[in-house]
Design a protein around this motif. Structure first.
Motif, PDB file in Angstrom:
ATOM      1  N   LYS A  36       0.832  -1.205   0.000  1.00 42.04           N
ATOM      2  CA  LYS A  36       0.000   0.000   0.000  1.00 42.04           C
ATOM      3  C   LYS A  36       0.866   1.254   0.000  1.00 42.04           C
ATOM      4  CE  LYS A  36      -3.963  -1.858   2.598  1.00 42.04           C
ATOM      5  NZ  LYS A  36      -4.512  -2.635   1.647  1.00 42.04           N
ATOM      6  N   GLY A  37       0.337   2.283  -0.643  1.00 44.07           N
ATOM      7  CA  GLY A  37       1.011   3.576  -0.640  1.00 44.07           C
ATOM      8  C   GLY A  37       1.550   3.998  -1.990  1.00 44.07           C
ATOM      9  N   PHE A  38       1.864   3.034  -2.846  1.00 46.12           N
ATOM     10  CA  PHE A  38       2.284   3.369  -4.202  1.00 46.12           C
ATOM     11  C   PHE A  38       1.038   3.707  -5.011  1.00 46.12           C
ATOM     12  CE2 PHE A  38       5.767   0.536  -2.838  1.00 46.12           C
ATOM     13  CZ  PHE A  38       6.862   1.308  -3.177  1.00 46.12           C
ATOM     14  N   GLU A  39       1.217   4.531  -6.024  1.00 44.80           N
ATOM     15  CA  GLU A  39       0.123   4.840  -6.932  1.00 44.80           C
ATOM     16  C   GLU A  39       0.507   4.410  -8.337  1.00 44.80           C
ATOM     17  OE1 GLU A  39      -1.122   8.937  -6.731  1.00 44.80           O
ATOM     18  OE2 GLU A  39      -1.868   8.704  -4.689  1.00 44.80           O
ATOM     19  N   GLU A  40      -0.519   4.203  -9.157  1.00 40.73           N
ATOM     20  CA  GLU A  40      -0.311   3.804 -10.542  1.00 40.73           C
ATOM     21  C   GLU A  40      -0.742   4.933 -11.467  1.00 40.73           C
ATOM     22  OE1 GLU A  40      -1.686   0.341 -13.678  1.00 40.73           O
ATOM     23  OE2 GLU A  40      -3.083   1.019 -12.139  1.00 40.73           O
ATOM     24  N   LYS A  45       6.001   8.187 -19.978  1.00 37.32           N
ATOM     25  CA  LYS A  45       5.301   7.604 -21.132  1.00 37.32           C
ATOM     26  C   LYS A  45       5.219   6.086 -21.047  1.00 37.32           C
ATOM     27  CE  LYS A  45       6.141  11.462 -24.158  1.00 37.32           C
ATOM     28  NZ  LYS A  45       6.386  11.896 -25.518  1.00 37.32           N
ATOM     29  N   MET A  46       5.241   5.556 -19.818  1.00 36.94           N
ATOM     30  CA  MET A  46       5.119   4.126 -19.555  1.00 36.94           C
ATOM     31  C   MET A  46       4.105   3.937 -18.439  1.00 36.94           C
ATOM     32  SD  MET A  46       9.096   2.917 -19.292  1.00 36.94           S
ATOM     33  CE  MET A  46       9.805   4.351 -18.513  1.00 36.94           C
ATOM     34  N   LEU A  47       3.692   2.704 -18.229  1.00 27.81           N
ATOM     35  CA  LEU A  47       2.922   2.401 -17.030  1.00 27.81           C
ATOM     36  C   LEU A  47       3.861   2.596 -15.850  1.00 27.81           C
ATOM     37  CD1 LEU A  47       1.122  -0.917 -18.015  1.00 27.81           C
ATOM     38  CD2 LEU A  47       0.174   1.362 -18.009  1.00 27.81           C
ATOM     39  N   GLY A  48       3.403   3.278 -14.839  1.00 29.27           N
ATOM     40  CA  GLY A  48       4.279   3.542 -13.714  1.00 29.27           C
ATOM     41  C   GLY A  48       3.611   3.286 -12.377  1.00 29.27           C
ATOM     42  N   LEU A  68       8.158  10.167  -7.246  1.00 31.36           N
ATOM     43  CA  LEU A  68       9.307   9.270  -7.144  1.00 31.36           C
ATOM     44  C   LEU A  68       8.985   7.925  -7.801  1.00 31.36           C
ATOM     45  CD1 LEU A  68      12.127   8.653  -6.001  1.00 31.36           C
ATOM     46  CD2 LEU A  68      11.001   7.975  -3.871  1.00 31.36           C
ATOM     47  N   PRO A  69       9.643   7.594  -8.917  1.00 28.60           N
ATOM     48  CA  PRO A  69       9.342   6.331  -9.598  1.00 28.60           C
ATOM     49  C   PRO A  69       9.840   5.122  -8.808  1.00 28.60           C
ATOM     50  CG  PRO A  69      11.175   7.446 -10.685  1.00 28.60           C
ATOM     51  CD  PRO A  69      10.693   8.364  -9.597  1.00 28.60           C
ATOM     52  N   PHE A  70       9.125   4.013  -8.967  1.00 26.62           N
ATOM     53  CA  PHE A  70       9.536   2.773  -8.332  1.00 26.62           C
ATOM     54  C   PHE A  70       9.575   1.639  -9.359  1.00 26.62           C
ATOM     55  CE2 PHE A  70       8.507  -1.037  -5.620  1.00 26.62           C
ATOM     56  CZ  PHE A  70       9.762  -1.142  -5.071  1.00 26.62           C
ATOM     57  N   ILE A  71       8.454   1.369 -10.016  1.00 24.30           N
ATOM     58  CA  ILE A  71       8.394   0.346 -11.057  1.00 24.30           C
ATOM     59  C   ILE A  71       7.746   0.971 -12.290  1.00 24.30           C
ATOM     60  CG2 ILE A  71       7.392  -1.859 -11.773  1.00 24.30           C
ATOM     61  CD1 ILE A  71       7.345  -2.729  -8.865  1.00 24.30           C
ATOM     62  N   ASN A  72       8.332   0.709 -13.437  1.00 23.54           N
ATOM     63  CA  ASN A  72       7.721   1.091 -14.706  1.00 23.54           C
ATOM     64  C   ASN A  72       7.636  -0.146 -15.585  1.00 23.54           C
ATOM     65  OD1 ASN A  72       7.149   3.955 -14.580  1.00 23.54           O
ATOM     66  ND2 ASN A  72       9.347   4.228 -14.483  1.00 23.54           N
ATOM     67  N   LEU A  73       6.667  -0.130 -16.467  1.00 23.61           N
ATOM     68  CA  LEU A  73       6.427  -1.248 -17.361  1.00 23.61           C
ATOM     69  C   LEU A  73       6.187  -0.684 -18.753  1.00 23.61           C
ATOM     70  CD1 LEU A  73       5.807  -4.292 -17.791  1.00 23.61           C
ATOM     71  CD2 LEU A  73       3.457  -3.797 -17.061  1.00 23.61           C
ATOM     72  N   ALA A  74       6.928  -1.196 -19.740  1.00 24.22           N
ATOM     73  CA  ALA A  74       6.823  -0.651 -21.089  1.00 24.22           C
ATOM     74  C   ALA A  74       6.950  -1.736 -22.142  1.00 24.22           C
ATOM     75  CB  ALA A  74       7.918   0.391 -21.316  1.00 24.22           C
ATOM     76  N   SER A  75       6.249  -1.522 -23.234  1.00 22.76           N
ATOM     77  CA  SER A  75       6.419  -2.354 -24.409  1.00 22.76           C
ATOM     78  C   SER A  75       7.395  -1.623 -25.317  1.00 22.76           C
ATOM     79  CB  SER A  75       5.081  -2.565 -25.118  1.00 22.76           C
ATOM     80  OG  SER A  75       5.260  -3.330 -26.289  1.00 22.76           O
ATOM     81  N   HIS A  84      12.644  -1.743 -12.403  1.00 24.36           N
ATOM     82  CA  HIS A  84      12.440  -1.791 -10.945  1.00 24.36           C
ATOM     83  C   HIS A  84      13.578  -1.039 -10.287  1.00 24.36           C
ATOM     84  CE1 HIS A  84      12.011  -3.322  -6.891  1.00 24.36           C
ATOM     85  NE2 HIS A  84      10.850  -3.861  -7.225  1.00 24.36           N
ATOM     86  N   MET A  85      13.285   0.131  -9.787  1.00 18.08           N
ATOM     87  CA  MET A  85      14.335   0.973  -9.212  1.00 18.08           C
ATOM     88  C   MET A  85      14.928   0.380  -7.932  1.00 18.08           C
ATOM     89  SD  MET A  85      14.613   3.155 -11.517  1.00 18.08           S
ATOM     90  CE  MET A  85      15.778   4.268 -10.758  1.00 18.08           C
TER      91      MET A  85
END
Length: 151
Positions: A36-40, A45-48, A68-75, A84-85
């Protein structure tokens, strides 16, 4: 490849058909397992998945207007990439992931500093991604991040 999207759904809608299902499943696994606490949203320009300004007002040091980025997902052109930072910032987490990866996948790990590339959509270790997503809380990530940038 970059996609112009304002929401995760808009991003996924633009993906090639052979990538949509994999990205949707990775997204679902991350959302299910992320503490909990992260947002999407859309980040770079990626899913974050990131720490919102309400929790960490300073934002990302490279651009404080961004959370503050943590995980991004991109095609990307040749692969689906998971950024994954925490892996980049915490060697123990990286070591754990590299060791565990061989238990889940038959192909060699294709990885950069924080980027894990999946070229074969039928060999994505969804359970491992879920476990990785669960391994760091928002506060742990903030503390790790602060320690790294204040060196």
């Amino acid at each position: 490849m970059t996609y112009e999207a304002n929401t995760p759904e808009e991003y996924i809608e633009q993906l090639p058909e052979n990538r949509k299902q994999a990205v949707q499943k990775i997204r679902a696994v991350i959302k299910k397992n992320l503490p909990k606490g992260f947002e999407e949203g859309i980040n770079y320009k990626m899913l974050g998945f990131y720490v919102p300004h309400s929790k960490f007002p300073e934002g990302y040091h490279c651009d404080p207007k961004l959370p503050l980025p943590f995980i991004n997902l991109a095609s990307q052109k040749n692969s689906v990439n998971l950024y994954h930072m925490g892996i980049y910032a915490k060697k123990e987490l990286l070591d754990w992931f590299v060791k565990e990866y061989t238990k889940y996948c038959k192909y060699k790990l294709d990885m950069g500093k924080s980027c894990i590339r999946f070229k074969k959509m039928d060999d994505i270790p969804f359970d491992l991604i879920g476990e990785l997503a669960s391994k760091m809380t928002v506060n742990e990530w903030i503390n790790t991040y602060n320690s790294a940038i204040k060196k």
